[in-house]
Design an enzyme around this catalytic site. Structure first.
Site: not given
Length: 515
Positions: A286, A320
């Site tokens: 990720e 994020c």
């Protein structure tokens, strides 16, 4: 009988009793600051001369703790320990492994304010952000335990009259987990226990900015009954320990959360088959995003403005999933922009371990310097509406910042800044807004604020992100409700907290017996 999964409730700190309990936990944690923590390899506590020092971003003179630092020799020791442990751990029952997670969840739940306090101290989080972080960690423990029990039942396949066929899943081997500092408890916990509950053994290398809370997690797992050698705690340098283990021939998989640059490097290194390696390594990555909120001319403009501010500035934009871009229809652009600035003026910033400020500091000097360098870029490329300044005298504080009138292809609207900055771009119509939203290398989260059902359905098909939200902000995914993971350079689209996530750490096995 295991109860159905429900996500952990969030704490309401406007309730005086809850606020006092967290203040008491912060006072308790302050009495424990500055301790020295060892590595944990096969249950053995190992102290090294070389240390990682964890500091409070809100007060850079306050040491949270020092943590022993692994080197290649200790990394090899951890690998051998994990490899040996795997030979029997892979045969442990799913029920045993799930029960460890359920007990760990109960322990963290009882100590929730204490873990909140550690998260506040070690990462500078605001109270609600720390509480959400710890709650998400509890959710991962509860959810993945239940998912493992479901997977353990296997999948029905066909048999013929002359044969009996069975299909089941078995674990992979030893995995390296490299966890981030931003969701310092939740992601660290979730990425460590997901391979563990599926029968793998783990080398846990937490971020160097947040190793203390990871040690506290290890203590919880031990208390919950996790055997020695199943998860091994080895903080260390990415360039030394990280690369060594990514390339190690006995590493079966790597689970990484962090920057695009590091993630791509790991993906490349893991792809090369080393001498003595007899498998292709799996990588679960990720790697961030450049996330956009689209506002059309039929939206609830107050909802849009609040969603943009919250998504941009929660945890100082260090998620994020943070909404670092907003694309607003030209008909409502000025009105929404004015309201964004007005709301931002009301946000307070300060030492969140002393008071429940909306925002604390950014994580460290490197982050501060990088984010501040973008202020000059933003002033050249757009119009500064508010913020643009910071102060790193005592902590790494940067005021929430809004830049308007940015070109969709500008650096401010293309590069992941990872700080409290939101860039605003004008679109002439909804189709152009979606085109702009899709014009980055990333594809993690996004949101559309609109009361036009046709626009929402267009976005459902054409807004290319892993997590798309309608009429809300683009952050705050909940385990089991919003499986999380992105497209393109946001990673490998492994949906953390989703029904298929544990399969990343399993392989299918068919056994067929002639009768």
């Amino acid at each position: 009988m295991v109860q159905p999964y429900r996500h952990e409730p969030f704490t309401d700190f406007t309730v005086e009793e809850n606020a006092k309990e967290l203040e008491a936990a912060l006072h308790q944690v302050e009495q424990e600051l500055g301790q020295d923590y060892p590595l944990i390899i096969g249950g053995e506590r190992i102290y090294t001369d070389d240390k990682i020092t964890s500091i409070n971003p809100n007060n850079k003179n306050e040491v949270i703790g020092t943590v022993s630092k692994a080197n290649k020799e200790l990394a090899e020791k951890a690998m051998k320990t994990a490899d040996e442990t795997f030979e029997w751990w892979r045969k442990s029952t799913p029920e045993m492994r799930a029960d460890i997670l359920f007990r760990a969840a109960a322990i963290v739940r009882r100590r929730k304010h204490e873990f909140n306090a550690w998260a506040i101290k070690e990462s500078g989080k605001a109270w609600k952000e720390a509480d959400g972080d710890v709650a998400e960690g509890i959710d991962f423990l509860e959810y993945y335990g239940r998912q493992m029990l479901e997977i353990a039942e296997g999948k029905e396949i066909n048999s013929r009259p002359v044969e009996n066929n069975r299909f089941s899943y078995i674990p992979l081997g030893v995995g390296l987990v490299i966890s981030p500092w931003n969701l310092l408890f939740a992601i660290m916990c979730g990425t460590a226990v997901s391979p563990m509950v599926t029968g793998n053994t783990v080398l846990l290398k937490p971020a160097s900015n947040s190793p203390v809370i990871a040690y506290k997690f290890m203590e919880v797992m031990e208390e919950a009954g996790m055997p020695s050698g199943v998860i091994n705690y080895i903080p260390g340098s990415g360039s030394e320990v990280g690369d060594y283990l990514v390339e190690h021939p006995r590493t079966r998989f790597v689970s990484f959360t962090g920057s695009r640059e590091v993630g791509v490097n790991i993906f490349e290194k893991a792809a090369k088959v080393q001498e003595g390696q007899k498998w292709l390594k799996r990588v679960v990555a990720e790697m961030g995003g450049k996330d956009t909120i689209v506002v059309d001319n039929e939206a609830d403009l107050e909802l849009a403005s609040q969603a943009i501010v919250q998504s941009a500035f929660d945890f100082s934009g260090q998620k994020c999933s943070s909404g670092s871009r907003a694309v607003i229809h030209q008909d409502v652009y000025d009105e929404v922009l004015d309201r964004i600035v007005e709301i931002t003026k009301g946000l307070d910033i300060g030492d969140t371990s002393k008071k429940n400020y909306y925002m604390g500091a950014v994580i460290d000097q490197g982050a501060y310097d990088k984010i501040m360098s973008y202020m000059d870029v933003g002033k050249k490329e757009g119009r500064l509406m508010i913020g643009g300044d910071g102060d790193d005298t005592n902590g790494y504080y940067i005021n929430p910042t809004v830049f308007a009138d940015l070109d969709p292809n500008s650096r401010m609207q293309q590069e992941e800044i990872f700080g409290p900055i939101v860039g605003i771009t004008k679109a002439k119509d909804f189709n152009e807004a979606i085109d702009i939203a899709n014009n980055t290398d990333y594809g993690l989260t996004g949101a559309v604020i609109s009361n036009n059902r046709n626009h929402l359905e267009i976005a459902r098909e054409d807004f290319h992100v892993g997590n798309l939200y309608f009429n809300r902000g683009c952050t705050a995914a909940i385990v089991g409700y919003h499986p999380f993971g992105g497209f393109d350079m946001s990673g490998t689209d492994s949906k953390a907290g989703g029904p298929d996530y544990l399969y990343n750490f399993l392989q299918g096995k068919t056994v067929s017996e002639m009768l």
